[in-house]
Motif scaffolding. Structure first.
Motif, mmCIF file in Angstrom:
data_model
loop_
_atom_site.group_PDB
_atom_site.id
_atom_site.type_symbol
_atom_site.label_atom_id
_atom_site.label_comp_id
_atom_site.label_asym_id
_atom_site.label_seq_id
_atom_site.Cartn_x
_atom_site.Cartn_y
_atom_site.Cartn_z
ATOM 1 N N ILE A 299 -13.155 0.276 1.642
ATOM 2 C CA ILE A 299 -12.865 1.809 1.738
ATOM 3 C C ILE A 299 -13.825 2.603 0.658
ATOM 4 O O ILE A 299 -14.200 3.511 1.383
ATOM 5 C CB ILE A 299 -11.365 1.913 1.169
ATOM 6 N N CYS B 250 -6.299 6.532 1.069
ATOM 7 C CA CYS B 250 -6.361 5.720 -0.016
ATOM 8 C C CYS B 250 -6.174 6.488 -1.402
ATOM 9 O O CYS B 250 -7.039 7.514 -1.724
ATOM 10 C CB CYS B 250 -7.728 4.756 0.090
ATOM 11 N N THR B 251 -5.150 6.048 -2.295
ATOM 12 C CA THR B 251 -5.318 6.534 -3.620
ATOM 13 C C THR B 251 -5.906 5.499 -4.725
ATOM 14 O O THR B 251 -5.917 5.598 -5.744
ATOM 15 C CB THR B 251 -3.815 6.489 -4.006
ATOM 16 N N THR B 252 -6.748 4.503 -4.223
ATOM 17 C CA THR B 252 -7.728 3.582 -4.952
ATOM 18 C C THR B 252 -6.592 3.166 -5.980
ATOM 19 O O THR B 252 -7.056 2.822 -7.140
ATOM 20 C CB THR B 252 -8.659 4.326 -5.515
ATOM 21 N N CYS B 253 -5.458 2.645 -5.592
ATOM 22 C CA CYS B 253 -4.409 2.071 -6.475
ATOM 23 C C CYS B 253 -4.552 0.655 -6.763
ATOM 24 O O CYS B 253 -3.978 0.236 -7.736
ATOM 25 C CB CYS B 253 -3.147 2.669 -5.951
ATOM 26 N N ASN B 254 -5.318 0.179 -6.009
ATOM 27 C CA ASN B 254 -5.581 -1.462 -6.098
ATOM 28 C C ASN B 254 -4.431 -2.356 -6.097
ATOM 29 O O ASN B 254 -4.437 -3.454 -6.191
ATOM 30 C CB ASN B 254 -6.241 -1.926 -7.667
ATOM 31 N N LEU C 294 -3.362 4.589 7.147
ATOM 32 C CA LEU C 294 -4.184 3.610 6.480
ATOM 33 C C LEU C 294 -3.189 2.124 6.365
ATOM 34 O O LEU C 294 -2.111 2.213 6.131
ATOM 35 C CB LEU C 294 -4.412 4.084 4.867
ATOM 36 N N CYS D 2 -3.557 -3.342 -2.991
ATOM 37 C CA CYS D 2 -3.827 -4.533 -1.829
ATOM 38 C C CYS D 2 -4.568 -5.598 -2.640
ATOM 39 O O CYS D 2 -4.512 -6.448 -2.369
ATOM 40 C CB CYS D 2 -4.548 -3.645 -1.106
ATOM 41 N N CYS E 209 0.765 -1.234 0.045
ATOM 42 C CA CYS E 209 -0.157 -0.019 -0.148
ATOM 43 C C CYS E 209 0.884 1.263 0.119
ATOM 44 O O CYS E 209 1.688 1.501 1.083
ATOM 45 C CB CYS E 209 -0.795 -0.199 1.341
HETATM 46 S S1 SF4 Z 1 -6.169 0.821 -2.938
HETATM 47 FE FE1 SF4 Z 1 -5.188 -0.385 -1.479
HETATM 48 S S2 SF4 Z 1 -3.279 -0.393 -1.566
HETATM 49 FE FE2 SF4 Z 1 -3.833 1.422 -2.538
HETATM 50 S S3 SF4 Z 1 -3.987 2.914 -1.301
HETATM 51 FE FE3 SF4 Z 1 -5.875 2.219 -0.974
HETATM 52 S S4 SF4 Z 1 -5.704 0.493 0.450
HETATM 53 FE FE4 SF4 Z 1 -3.520 1.218 0.026
#
Ligand code: SF4
Ligand code: SF4
Lengths: 440, 272
Positions: A395, A375-379, A329, A381, A320
């Motif tokens: 999230i 969270c950057t919603t980067c996926n 987070l 995780c 993450c």
């Molecule tokens: S999408 Fe998952 S890995 Fe990415 S920032 Fe949000 S929680 Fe962290």
């Protein structure tokens, strides 16, 4: 082998363990379905393929090949060795000993030898895993939520338990081997056993009766250990050995970038823009619903299944970007909080017959706004998780609640919303200038 | 007199960019979705222009929506504002369907992801491709040829996978294939492809201060890119380019290291 009383004790013990296990599994099932409906049943072939590749094949684990091989040994070893449990249970009920041996002959010896080799491997890997946790202190296994309390203990306990179980299995066979050599009554000639025969030295000096006592004790402890293990799962992250399978099957098949659509809002906008399509006031009477999620029961049932399937391995948190740069987070914490919360809700229902407000919610009391905002919603995780868990879905739902129900968003976001609404772009530029770049 | 005026206007237009705009009576073969960053952000405008120059050079039947384009709603949806997202989606889909658009190319992976994956269930079904994929196709078809001794020949380039093109949409090869035609020295980042680290802008982070922490996500990523020793950091997303550009400035490396979109790199290297 067993006296009639022992047989009865065995049957009662087995019955109780299985009953208690099923009772707890039903609880989990009930808790999971406290979540919101979501259809995840299309395209069965792809879903079965995911079960094969992701759950059975542990495809994602192989991102870290060495750990993957070790983990695979424990997993495959444990499942295969448990075939032996079938015989042990039947022996226990019927009071016989090694009842399959006469039917299978040489093949029986072969099987037991396979089990023994696997047991030895599992034992070794468990020791390595304990070392990784407690001596090498692999960061993701000792920091954050795993630094103390039950989660820390759980990780070690299960490894120790497996070592004990494997040890008992091997020692039982070792005592058995010596007894076979003594031609003890009931001890069917089934050897030689490759691994346990290395352990016979210790037993050779004892009398036959002492040995029988040893062998029987190991036999009982082993099977009691197995029943304990089975019921321990409910309280442990080790539930993933069961739930990884349904979780792989029901994992979302859409691209990771696609957020779930909120049909209620889609329709609301449609009726606003095209009032002629709107249903009459009466037909539109639906229960008022909450947008997004405030508590665990507002989440999709799949997110709750995710929470129960989480192995607490921390791969998600390790990947993450927010966590790695020191933000609050942690996607693993999101999953563990969700499980803790739905578990509390379930216990509340068990106690009171229905849910009685306890003044707590998943949002705020478990997961804070600051975590969600990072969270950057980067996926990363989602990509990382070996058991197909999507921390990001949770999230996103909590963020939806914050913004749409509580209008709780940072000032800059409110400005951005205003700009999009008025200027059709997130910045304060006139929509007339959208193609101005072409003019200079 | 009117002729004169027309000529003057023509003259003026000659100085400006030659951009094909949507023609209500004839749908273009492919619509170029510019996106908000590409339209308004000064740095991203350069990407837009570079891409238009490529489109013009290969003589593609494209068009832009101009003032009729709106934000896709991605930052609204990802921050939690589904109402606003649905509103934007509704309007955009109306426009796209009205012009009978069948195929869309975009230089922004967020627009790409939203239109490709999220518009279909709202009634907007189009063939959507990211510009790096289009560039690869054009190279494969021989429509784009690199000039001899291109600007990037032998230079060290590293490529940053954006989250919304990479993980979200599994596009890892096309941008790399395009870069391979440059005859440059391509080096991979430590965390690349599916393991790529975010630039820090996604999920509407671009539009707010970062939460408290030890370090900016963009700094972490830029340091990783600088560690490769590359003099060019190639990217495919206007937001990544802003974030990484800031990161490079933060390390005082803006004189020796440039952050560029793949379209800009190709535009500088192709035969025209
Ligand atoms: S999408 Fe998952 S890995 Fe990415 S920032 Fe949000 S929680 Fe962290
Ligand atoms: S969500 Fe997945 S990756 Fe994260 S801790 Fe749980 S099992 Fe591991």
């Amino acid at each position: 082998m067993l006296t009639i009383i022992q047989q009865v004790v065995f049957v009662l013990l087995a019955g109780f363990s299985i009953w208690f296990f099923i009772k707890n599994m039903k609880r989990i099932r009930r808790n999971i379905f406290l979540g919101k409906k979501e259809e995840l049943n299309d395209d069965k072939p792809t879903r079965w393929r995911n079960v094969l590749l992701l759950a059975m094949g542990q495809k994602k684990m192989f991102k870290k090949p060495l750990v993957a091989v070790m983990h695979f040994i424990i997993y495959a070893g444990f499942i295969i060795i448990n075939i032996e449990i079938l015989e042990i249970i039947l022996d226990g009920i019927t009071g016989q000993h090694r009842m399959f041996a006469p039917f299978l002959g040489g093949f029986y010896t072969f099987l037991i030898n396979c089990f023994e080799i696997l047991a030895a491997l599992v034992l070794i890997v468990c020791v390595v895993f304990l070392i990784r946790r407690n001596i090498l202190k692999i960061p993701r296994l000792v920091t954050g939520q795993l630094s103390m309390g039950w989660p820390k203990m759980d990780g070690n306990l299960i490894l120790i338990l497996e070592i004990i179980l494997m040890g008992l299995f091997l020692k039982m066979n070792a005592a058995d081997t010596v007894l076979q050599a003594m031609d003890a009554p009931h001890y069917t000639q089934a050897g030689p056993f490759v691994v346990s025969s290395l352990l016979t030295g210790f037993f050779e000096s004892f009398s036959m009766n002492t040995l029988i006592f040893f062998e029987r004790t190991f036999w009982w402890l082993h099977i009691i250990g197995i029943f304990f293990f089975m019921n321990y799962l409910y309280y442990s992250k080790h539930l993933h050995i069961i739930l990884a399978f349904p979780n792989a099957f029901y994992s979302r098949l859409t691209s990771m970038g696609q957020m779930t659509n909120m049909t209620a809002i889609q329709n609301e906008i449609k009726y606003m823009m095209q009032p002629e399509l709107a249903p009459t006031a009466e037909a539109a009477q639906t229960e008022p619903q909450r947008f997004g999620a405030k508590d665990a029961t507002d989440l999709s049932w799949k997110s709750l299944l995710d929470a129960y399937a989480c192995t607490e391995c921390g791969r998600c948190t390790d990947a993450c970007p927010a966590n790695q740069t020191g933000k609050k987070l942690s996607p693993r914490k999101i999953m563990m909080d969700t499980r803790d919360r739905i578990q509390v809700i379930g216990e509340n229902i068990d106690k009171n017959g229905e849910f009685v407000d306890d003044g707590k919610t998943l949002l705020n009391d478990y997961i804070t706004v600051e975590e969600l905002r990072a969270c950057t919603t980067c996926n990363a995780c989602v990509e990382e998780c070996p058991v197909s868990i999507e921390p990001l879905s949770i999230i996103n739902e909590l963020r939806r609640y914050l913004v749409m129900e509580e209008s709780n968003s940072p000032t800059e976001w409110n400005l951005m919303f205003g700009n999009i609404e008025n200027n059709m772009a997130p910045w304060k530029f006139s929509p007339d200038d959208r193609d101005a770049w072409a003019n200079d | 007199m009117t002729e004169m005026l027309g000529l003057m206007i023509n003259l003026k237009e000659d100085k400006t960019m030659d951009v094909k705009r949507i023609n209500p009576s004839k749908a273009p073969e492919i619509l170029f979705w510019v996106g908000c960053a590409g339209s308004f952000d000064q740095r991203a405008q350069k990407i837009t222009k570079a891409f238009v120059e490529i489109l013009n050079a290969v003589d593609l039947d494209y068009a832009i929506l101009g003032k009729e384009e709106m934000c896709t709603g991605d930052p609204a949806r990802r921050s939690g504002n589904e109402f606003l997202f649905q509103m934007m989606a509704y309007n955009n889909i109306q426009t796209l369907n009205m012009y009978n658009i069948k195929k869309i190319v975009t230089t922004c992976p967020h627009c790409f992801n939203t239109i490709k994956n999220e518009y279909p269930e709202l009634g907007g079904e189009y063939e959507v491709i990211h510009h790096t994929t289009l560039l690869q196709e054009l190279i494969n078809e021989g429509k784009i040829k690199m000039s001899e001794g291109g600007a990037f020949k032998g230079k060290k380039i590293t490529y940053h996978d954006s989250c919304y093109l990479g993980r979200a949409n599994d596009i890892y090869e096309a941008p790399r294939k395009v870069l391979e035609t440059l005859d440059a020295d391509l080096v991979e980042l430590k965390r690349c492809r599916a393991n790529g680290l975010c630039c820090g802008a996604g999920g509407a982070q671009m539009f707010k201060e970062e939460e408290k922490g030890d370090k900016g996500v963009n700094i972490e990523r830029t340091e990783e890119a600088l560690a490769t020793g590359a003099t060019t950091i190639a990217a495919n997303c206007p937001f990544c380019i802003t974030m990484l550009g800031d990161g490079v400035k933060n390390s005082d490396k803006e004189d020796s290291v440039q952050v560029k979109d793949i379209a800009e790199i190709i535009n500088e290297s192709m035969e025209k």
